[in-house]
Scaffold this motif. Structure first.
Motif: not given
Length: 172
Positions: A56-68, A72-75
């Motif tokens: 990330c440009k703002n150096n954000l770490k360990n973002v919780n992400l979810y895939a579609d 079908r939605t999965i973490p």
């Protein structure tokens, strides 16, 4: 007393944008690798795996992400080092045919909007994902039409038949 309230109000107005946008990954850059099951001989299910790293440009770490993936939605699971993730999808070969799968990734805020749209029966295609990864699945190979054991057995039978008929001609 009013000066303290005004100071607190000024500080909260300054910190409000930081708290709102502090958890959003700005300008995400993704490097990904993917895997899909190549053959059906040794497995019963088709497996699709995507491993990726997020910067990330703002150096954000360990973002919780979810895939579609196709509704079908999965973490996304964090693996190893910070900002490295993996998702895996497993299903019958009929339900995961060959083709390109567009995997849309959402952060917490986008996932909440996605779930809200799914619950209300609205289309989710208008939601803007954080980023998208395309996985190309070439399909599974079910093996040759004729098994090698059959070819070997037929060759042995033909060789035996030819030898038997030649022996019969020599004796006659």
């Amino acid at each position: 007393m009013t000066s303290i309230v005004q100071a607190l109000l000024a500080v909260s107005l300054v910190l409000l944008p930081v708290s709102i946008y502090g958890d959003t990954c700005l300008a995400p850059q993704v490097k990904s690798q993917s895997y899909s099951t190549p053959e059906a001989i040794v497995s019963f299910d088709t497996v699709l795996i995507v491993e990726f790293s997020l910067t990330c440009k703002n150096n954000l770490k360990n973002v919780n992400l979810y895939a579609d993936v196709a509704g079908r939605t999965i973490p996304a699971t964090r693996i190893g080092e910070p900002n490295k993730y993996q998702i895996s999808i497993t299903d019958e070969p009929k339900k995961l045919p060959s083709g390109a799968y567009e995997i849309r990734f959402f952060d917490e805020e986008g996932f909440a909007l996605l779930r809200k749209a799914q619950r209300s029966g609205e289309s989710t295609s208008s939601l803007k994902p954080l980023f998208t990864i395309t996985l190309n699945h070439p399909g599974i190979w079910s093996g040759p039409l004729i098994q090698s054991e059959f070819v070997a057995a037929m060759t042995a039978i033909i060789v035996w038949w030819m030898a038997y008929t030649q022996r019969g001609k020599l004796l006659a």
